[in-house]
Design an enzyme around this catalytic site. Structure first.
Site, short mmCIF file in Angstrom:
data_model
loop_
_atom_site.label_atom_id
_atom_site.label_comp_id
_atom_site.label_asym_id
_atom_site.label_seq_id
_atom_site.Cartn_x
_atom_site.Cartn_y
_atom_site.Cartn_z
NE ARG A 37 55.44 58.65 62.75
CZ ARG A 37 56.14 57.48 62.72
NH1 ARG A 37 55.68 56.33 63.72
NH2 ARG A 37 56.95 57.17 61.77
CE LYS A 46 39.36 46.18 49.76
NZ LYS A 46 40.47 46.74 49.04
CG HIS A 72 34.81 52.27 48.00
ND1 HIS A 72 35.75 51.27 48.24
CD2 HIS A 72 34.59 52.93 46.27
CE1 HIS A 72 35.99 50.58 46.86
NE2 HIS A 72 35.60 51.82 46.47
CE LYS A 91 31.92 51.87 43.25
NZ LYS A 91 32.71 53.64 42.89
CD GLU A 151 40.58 48.33 39.78
OE1 GLU A 151 40.84 49.79 40.21
OE2 GLU A 151 40.84 47.91 40.11
CG ASP A 191 41.85 45.10 46.72
OD1 ASP A 191 42.10 45.49 47.08
OD2 ASP A 191 42.53 45.60 44.76
CG HIS A 201 34.76 46.53 46.73
ND1 HIS A 201 34.30 46.94 47.83
CD2 HIS A 201 36.27 46.73 46.31
CE1 HIS A 201 35.75 47.43 48.35
NE2 HIS A 201 36.96 47.38 47.33
CE LYS A 216 44.26 47.15 41.76
NZ LYS A 216 43.33 47.98 41.86
CE LYS A 232 37.30 53.07 37.83
NZ LYS A 232 37.14 51.77 38.86
C1 BG6 Z 1 39.97 49.63 46.45
C2 BG6 Z 1 40.67 48.15 45.65
O1 BG6 Z 1 38.86 49.01 47.32
O2 BG6 Z 1 38.34 49.45 45.05
C3 BG6 Z 1 41.47 49.43 44.71
O3 BG6 Z 1 41.69 48.35 47.13
C4 BG6 Z 1 40.77 49.48 43.78
O4 BG6 Z 1 42.99 48.21 44.34
C5 BG6 Z 1 38.89 50.42 43.77
O5 BG6 Z 1 41.77 50.25 42.93
C6 BG6 Z 1 38.64 50.13 43.40
O6 BG6 Z 1 37.11 51.25 43.39
P1 BG6 Z 1 36.68 52.52 42.40
O7 BG6 Z 1 35.38 52.69 43.53
O8 BG6 Z 1 37.69 52.62 41.61
O9 BG6 Z 1 35.46 50.69 41.89
#
Ligand code: BG6
Length: 495
Positions: A49, A155, A185, A189, A223, A242, A247, A333, A338
């Site tokens: 937009r 997603k 995603h 990886k 994370e 999420d 994933h 989280k 991580k």
């Molecule tokens: C996303 C989630 O799909 O994946 C996020 O919505 C999350 O909350 C993220 O932080 C984690 O991805 P990665 O690649 O950093 O492990």
């Protein structure tokens, strides 16, 4: 006549002024361009937009690439890439903007051109935008006449089984299933892609990849960051929608599925659906939900929110390979660090001839597939401690990507996924039946947690590994969570 695979391709990104485009999509396209992989992509068109011109849009994107891909940023390559980037000011809610977009695309394409649409928008636009594309005749997939048409959907794909079905239905009203690329995603990886190679391009692992040798399998996707500025979305989603529905269940399917007969999208995806359908419904007592302390004060979080930021689940697969082997999954989280890791813990030897002070001191073989950050694969086994009679210690056989592949940085997941979609290989994308199978597994947990007698939401300390009840979930089975990199290697002494 020119055929579609030799035609030029336009990539149209809806939601082009958003974070995803800036941080991920454009850097991924730029890197593919730099590697000479998408030279047939003549046009990249952003739809949003904001009142950008082509030029201001390019400057905005250049900033993203130099920031998120500094090691590959090169101004002369960028200028070449940027000359293909255009901007179309439009409103996702206005159906009239789609025929106008179509006209403008047709003008710059001049003839047969493929199109890849990317819905980098918020989810409420997925169905309407698909409808507008269909109505404007922009979804028609005729390789000889128009060029191919494909669509990538981000997603979250629905919030439960019913909404996912509805969304599938909406998509199918304009696009055939083979035109739809649902992105996850985690599947892009390198380390996730490598699971299939590890299992099926080697002979020594598959024979022990079953209930006769495996004691349990664990997946941790932890994370250390908290919810940050995404509370608006996150508070209505929570960790299960999420991270688990997509994933983690996708990783689980890669680990647990049967060998596909060939490396093509449908063979692989058939096996994934089959195994997802074989999971036994999750028992609520085998679930743990937690929320990090301080979450409810974050901006955008509803007062008294019951949204879980951590969950742990125990699952079983009802098939010959896995009968009786527990799969423990956890994600959250604001955890200790991580790490995304798959652990395969093997059974103890049937008879131990060594004299150990107690059974508890014995470490079984552990295979860890380290998805991130320290990408690699490690196999832990017992070795005799030198200069001892029969003391033993756990040692590791290690594979690290950075040392085995000359330190070449691993490409970002979006780079591979965009390339695969352009090339028409859907192996790394989720098919409609797999999305629905995943929701079928997850839905009862989410609705169960709304019942008064369900396991309570436990508050955990940021920086910890989540609620203690997550440890108890394994503890009551006389097991514990394993992580490859930090676990100390105790000496099991013969006394
Ligand atoms: C996303 C989630 O799909 O994946 C996020 O919505 C999350 O909350 C993220 O932080 C984690 O991805 P990665 O690649 O950093 O492990």
């Amino acid at each position: 006549m020119m055929s579609a695979d030799r035609a030029s391709t336009s990539i149209v990104i809806f939601g082009a002024s958003g974070d995803l485009t800036w941080r991920k999509l454009i850097p991924a396209l730029y890197n593919n361009f730099k590697k000479g992989r998408i030279s047939d992509c003549a046009h990249i068109v952003g739809f949003a937009r904001r009142p950008y011109s082509d030029e201001t849009f390019r400057v905005y994107l250049r900033d993203g690439v130099s920031q998120f891909s500094p090691e590959t940023f090169d101004i002369s390559v960028w200028n070449d890439f940027a000359s293909r980037v255009h901007y179309f000011q439009g409103n996702l809610e206005n159906g009239n903007d789609f025929p106008a977009l179509n006209q403008s695309l047709t003008k710059i394409e001049s003839g047969l051109a493929n199109r890849l649409y990317y819905l980098a928008t918020s989810p409420e636009f997925y169905a309407p935008v698909t409808g507008y594309l269909g109505a404007a005749n922009m979804a028609r997939n005729d390789a000889e006449v128009t060029g191919w048409r494909r669509i990538i959907i981000e997603k979250p794909f629905g919030v439960d089984l019913a909404s996912a079905r509805e969304l599938n239905h909406a998509l199918h009203s304009a696009f055939d299933e083979n035109q739809i690329y649902r992105i996850d995603h985690y599947l892009g990886k390198e380390t996730s892609q490598n699971i299939l190679f590890f299992r099926f391009a080697n002979t020594i692992f598959e024979p022990v990849w079953n209930r006769r040798y495996v004691d349990n399998i664990q997946i941790t996707v932890a994370e250390n960051l908290d919810v940050g500025h995404r509370a608006g979305y996150y508070d209505s989603a929570g960790v299960v929608r999420d991270m688990f529905q997509n994933h983690i269940l996708q990783l689980l399917a890669l680990v647990a599925m049967e060998p596909p007969s060939s490396f093509n999208a449908d063979s692989i995806r058939n096996e994934k659906v089959k195994v997802l359908d074989s999971f036994r419904p999750i028992v609520l007592n085998d679930s743990v939900r937690g929320q990090y302390s301080g979450y409810s004060n974050a901006a955008g979080v509803a007062p008294g929110s019951q949204t879980p930021t951590f969950a742990a689940l125990k699952l079983y697969v009802d098939n010959w390979r896995w009968k009786g082997v527990p799969f423990y999954l956890r994600s959250g989280k604001a955890l200790n660090r991580k790490v995304s890791e798959i652990i395969v813990e093997f059974q103890r030897p049937p008879h131990l001839m060594f004299h150990l002070p107690s059974d508890a001191d014995f470490t079984p073989n552990i295979l860890s597939l380290s998805i991130q950050p320290d990408e690699g694969i490690h196999l832990r086994f017992e070795a005799k401690l030198p200069d001892s009679d029969q003391d033993m210690r756990s040692v590791d056989m290690d594979f690290f990507y950075h040392s085995s592949f000359d330190g070449t940085p691993l490409p970002d997941a979006y780079e591979r996924l965009l390339l695969e979609a352009i090339e028409g290989d859907a192996s790394l994308f989720t098919r409609s039946d797999a999305i629905e199978a995943a929701w079928r597994l997850i839905d009862p947990v989410l609705s169960g947690w709304e019942q008064p007698d369900s396991p309570e939401l436990v508050i955990y300390k940021p920086g910890s590994w989540g609620p203690r009840s997550a440890d108890d979930l394994l503890g009551r089975d006389k097991r514990k969570w394993r992580t490859s990199s930090t676990e100390n290697r105790p000496v099991a002494q013969n006394k």
